[in-house]
Design an enzyme around this catalytic site. Structure first.
Site, short mmCIF file in Angstrom:
data_model
loop_
_atom_site.label_atom_id
_atom_site.label_comp_id
_atom_site.label_asym_id
_atom_site.label_seq_id
_atom_site.Cartn_x
_atom_site.Cartn_y
_atom_site.Cartn_z
N HIS A 123 58.79 46.97 -24.86
CA HIS A 123 57.47 46.94 -25.49
C HIS A 123 56.41 46.51 -24.47
O HIS A 123 55.45 45.83 -24.81
CB HIS A 123 57.47 45.99 -26.70
CG HIS A 123 58.41 46.41 -27.79
ND1 HIS A 123 58.71 45.64 -28.87
CD2 HIS A 123 59.12 47.57 -27.96
CE1 HIS A 123 59.57 46.27 -29.66
NE2 HIS A 123 59.83 47.45 -29.12
C1 FAD Z 1 64.29 52.55 -25.05
C2 FAD Z 1 63.09 52.20 -25.89
C3 FAD Z 1 63.27 51.73 -27.18
C4 FAD Z 1 62.17 51.41 -27.97
N1 FAD Z 1 62.34 51.15 -29.29
C5 FAD Z 1 61.26 51.07 -30.09
C6 FAD Z 1 61.39 51.01 -31.51
O1 FAD Z 1 62.49 51.06 -32.06
N2 FAD Z 1 60.26 50.90 -32.26
C7 FAD Z 1 59.02 50.83 -31.70
O2 FAD Z 1 58.05 50.68 -32.43
N3 FAD Z 1 58.86 50.92 -30.37
C8 FAD Z 1 59.93 51.07 -29.56
N4 FAD Z 1 59.77 51.21 -28.21
C9 FAD Z 1 58.42 51.12 -27.65
C10 FAD Z 1 57.54 52.34 -27.86
O3 FAD Z 1 58.32 53.52 -27.88
C11 FAD Z 1 56.48 52.37 -26.74
O4 FAD Z 1 55.77 51.15 -26.76
C12 FAD Z 1 55.49 53.51 -26.94
O5 FAD Z 1 56.19 54.72 -27.07
C13 FAD Z 1 54.50 53.58 -25.78
O6 FAD Z 1 53.53 54.55 -26.07
P1 FAD Z 1 52.43 55.01 -24.99
O7 FAD Z 1 51.62 56.08 -25.64
O8 FAD Z 1 51.71 53.81 -24.49
O9 FAD Z 1 53.27 55.58 -23.78
P2 FAD Z 1 54.32 56.78 -23.75
O10 FAD Z 1 54.77 57.15 -25.10
O11 FAD Z 1 55.34 56.40 -22.75
O12 FAD Z 1 53.47 58.01 -23.21
C14 FAD Z 1 53.09 58.18 -21.90
C15 FAD Z 1 53.29 59.65 -21.53
O13 FAD Z 1 52.55 59.91 -20.35
C16 FAD Z 1 53.32 60.76 -19.52
N5 FAD Z 1 52.83 60.57 -18.14
C17 FAD Z 1 52.89 59.44 -17.40
N6 FAD Z 1 52.36 59.67 -16.19
C18 FAD Z 1 51.93 60.97 -16.18
C19 FAD Z 1 51.30 61.79 -15.20
N7 FAD Z 1 51.03 61.33 -13.98
N8 FAD Z 1 51.01 63.07 -15.52
C20 FAD Z 1 51.30 63.56 -16.77
N9 FAD Z 1 51.91 62.82 -17.72
C21 FAD Z 1 52.21 61.54 -17.42
C22 FAD Z 1 54.75 60.28 -19.74
O14 FAD Z 1 55.68 61.25 -19.35
C23 FAD Z 1 54.75 59.99 -21.23
O15 FAD Z 1 55.14 61.10 -22.00
C24 FAD Z 1 60.85 51.51 -27.40
C25 FAD Z 1 60.67 51.98 -26.11
C26 FAD Z 1 61.78 52.35 -25.35
C27 FAD Z 1 61.56 52.87 -23.95
#
Ligand code: FAD
Length: 571
Positions: A506
């Protein structure tokens, strides 16, 4: 070191979703350089948890380009099936949906690299943020209450509660984490069952599906499009985002540009690791640090990459004499001591998954971590994997009780170590640097031990009540991270917490509100640049953040439409 382990993704259906998502294309299909190139009202970098709902919402009225570095989640068995949860995390190949990194603290971690982002690799638990959090960040509660259900009706399910999760509920109530609030998305003290993005067949639904309501005429999604940097017009007083430079799956570079309107924007949704990294790569950050990396400074801001936090998680392994059905998180205890208690059980039920690396919460990680880094050769790892096939199935019976520190005070920083956008930056979280965090962990572990020793668990596992020493020893000897162990791990709970710290993934921060962005998430000191993802948070929302991060994508999209179009937005 790249590890391609067993049970790889079934990729054959990768591009078979063209009917539902006709706007998703490979990055190489993009043509750039000509005069007739389309100019976009919004270019969103990162098709993740926040980026997908944001893109779908903005496309209702504006031309949107969404660029995602990873591939398609549809038809990828590692992404789509609950039983493969551990396998995705274990696949460290360059085509994996999860990109593996190790923080300088010595904790193994993962970040998403796939359309749908973290929702494609996470444990699926879905639960909303507290009202306190929504008030603190200053969001309009009417719009928040409209945005959560938009997600829920598309991809969230009520779980079929697994036996392990029911025992966790009973033992939580037994140690006083009461009342039992039943099944609810709400953040309320006590014990509850939350939602899940896995349906009753164990199939995962992800943020990528939130693209379905998009206007196909107004949205273009490119997969395998790795953005290298944001392009700026620096002719005015403040730098103004003009577009982005990205590489396609063949390594060819392209540029995409915004329309001339002052209201057009590049929106970064690359996640808490990717977004601070992207700002730095684009010349937005501490000037001296950028100079060291030979990146020309566009905007000096010493706060970019600061305030990185990862809620420490410590887990206690609970063995069972009888087989345990696999479950990811369904039950949560929201305590009054700043700790959340959750649980997972069993391992993948497919024949081959038991022979695989089980990801971060596995004895296997420990085995690897006992090998000095320079000796962790692909051959040594393969030999370990072969030996593992001889481990009796029974060794994998049981589950974990996890405790997560809700509000860690300790924070760290993110720094570039390479100018290649595909490389991980260096990340430090400083787990337990602040004594308050350590105390919360000790309190949480004490509670977990009581749960394991309760009759609810002994009846279920058919093991006699175990001593604290034995319970802790089993988890400490699993060596779940790369932190050196101490002989007093089972005597001092403080030492146990420090030595067995894990991530619950997280992580957040790096672009805090008031430091890097304003309350509307616009980058301070720049025009036409905004951030919508977990990097803006100084606290992880809810017990688990994905609900609120998806909701934020929808919310920010609606807010932008309302701000730009007023009533004409129709939202
Ligand atoms: C193993 C795991 C288990 C988890 N379990 C839970 C759970 O059960 N419940 C819960 O609520 N949360 C859970 N989480 C946390 C939650 O999934 C994350 O906090 C959330 O998905 C983050 O969202 P975000 O939009 O900030 O980033 P992300 O969803 O990571 O999105 C970022 C995106 O940007 C893309 N990106 C990055 N750099 C570039 C670039 N240079 N060019 C183009 N694209 C790029 C990446 O590929 C990615 O798809 C978990 C996370 C993980 C990893």
């Amino acid at each position: 070191m790249e590890l391609k382990l067993c049970c790889n993704a079934a990729v054959h259906h990768q591009y078979s979703s063209e009917f539902r998502y006709p706007f998703i294309k490979k990055a190489s299909s993009f043509s750039s350089g000509g005069h007739g190139d389309p100019a976009y009202d919004y270019i969103i970098v990162g098709g993740g948890t926040a980026g997908c709902p944001l893109a779908a919402t903005l496309s209702q009225k504006f031309n949107v380009l969404l660029l995602e570095r990873g591939g398609m989640p549809f038809g990828n068995a590692n992404v789509s099936l609950l039983k493969n949860f551990h396998i995705t995390l274990a696949d460290t190949s360059s085509t994996s949906a999860s990109q593996y990194f190790i923080s300088t603290d010595g904790v193994l971690n993962s970040r998403a690299r796939v359309l749908g982002g973290g929702t494609c690799i996470n444990a699926g638990f879905y639960t909303r943020a507290s009202t306190r959090f929504i008030n603190k960040v200053g969001w309009d509660s009417e719009l928040v209450n409209k945005s959560y259900p938009w997600i829920e009706k598309q991809i969230v399910y009520r779980p079929k509660v697994a036996p392990w999760q029911a025992v966790v509920r009973d033992s939580l109530l037994g140690v006083g984490v009461a009342p039992f609030n039943g099944f609810t998305y709400d953040h309320v003290y006590g014990t509850k069952f939350g939602g899940t993005i896995f349906d009753r067949f164990g199939r995962r639904h992800t943020a990528a599906e939130l693209l379905a309501p998009a206007d196909p005429q107004k949205l273009t999604v490119l997969v395998h499009a790795t953005v290298q940097k944001v392009l700026f017009d620096t002719s005015g007083k403040r730098p103004k985002a003009a577009g982005v430079l990205f590489k396609d799956e063949n390594g060819n570079q392209h540029q995409a540009f915004l329309s001339s309107s002052l209201k057009s924007e590049v929106i970064l949704s690359c996640g808490a690791i990717g977004t601070p990294q992207m700002l730095l790569l684009s010349g937005v950050g501490p000037k001296a640090e950028l100079e060291e990396m030979k990146i020309s400074s566009v905007l000096d801001n010493k706060f970019v990459g600061q305030g990185m936090a990862d809620n420490p998680m410590n887990a206690v392994f609970v063995p069972s004499k009888k087989p345990v059905k696999q479950s990811l998180i369904q039950t949560v205890g929201i305590t009054k001591m700043g700790v959340y208690i959750e649980a997972s059980s069993g391992f993948g039920e497919s024949d081959d998954s038991i022979e695989c690396h089980h990801g971060i919460i596995s004895a296997e990680i420990g085995q690897l971590s006992t090998i000095p880094p320079e000796q962790r050769t692909p051959e040594a790892i393969q030999a370990y994997i072969r030996r593992k096939k001889d481990i009796p199935y029974e060794a994998f019976r049981g589950g974990f009780i996890l405790e997560k520190i809700a509000y860690p005070i300790s924070t760290g920083q993110l720094k570039l170590i390479s100018t290649n956008a595909e490389d991980n930056p260096s990340v430090t979280f400083n787990y337990f640097k602040h004594p308050h965090d350590l105390q919360s962990c000790v309190d949480g572990i004490r509670m977990v031990i009581k749960m394991v020793q309760s009759e609810h668990f002994t009846n279920f596992t058919q093991f006699d009540k175990q001593t604290t020493d034995k319970i802790l020893n089993m988890s400490a000897s699993a060596n779940v991270n790369l932190i050196p162990k101490h002989t007093n791990d089972t005597k001092s709970l403080e030492q146990f917490c420090k030595d067995t710290v894990l991530t619950i993934w997280h992580y957040h921060g790096g672009c805090h509100v008031g430091k890097v962005v304003d309350r509307e998430h616009k980058v301070l000191g720049a025009h036409r640049l905004r951030i919508v993802d977990a990097s803006v948070f100084d606290e992880s929302p809810g017990t688990n953040p994905q609900a609120t991060i998806m909701m934020m994508g929808r919310y920010m999209g609606l807010k932008i439409l309302r701000d730009r179009l007023g009533k004409a937005a129709g939202v």
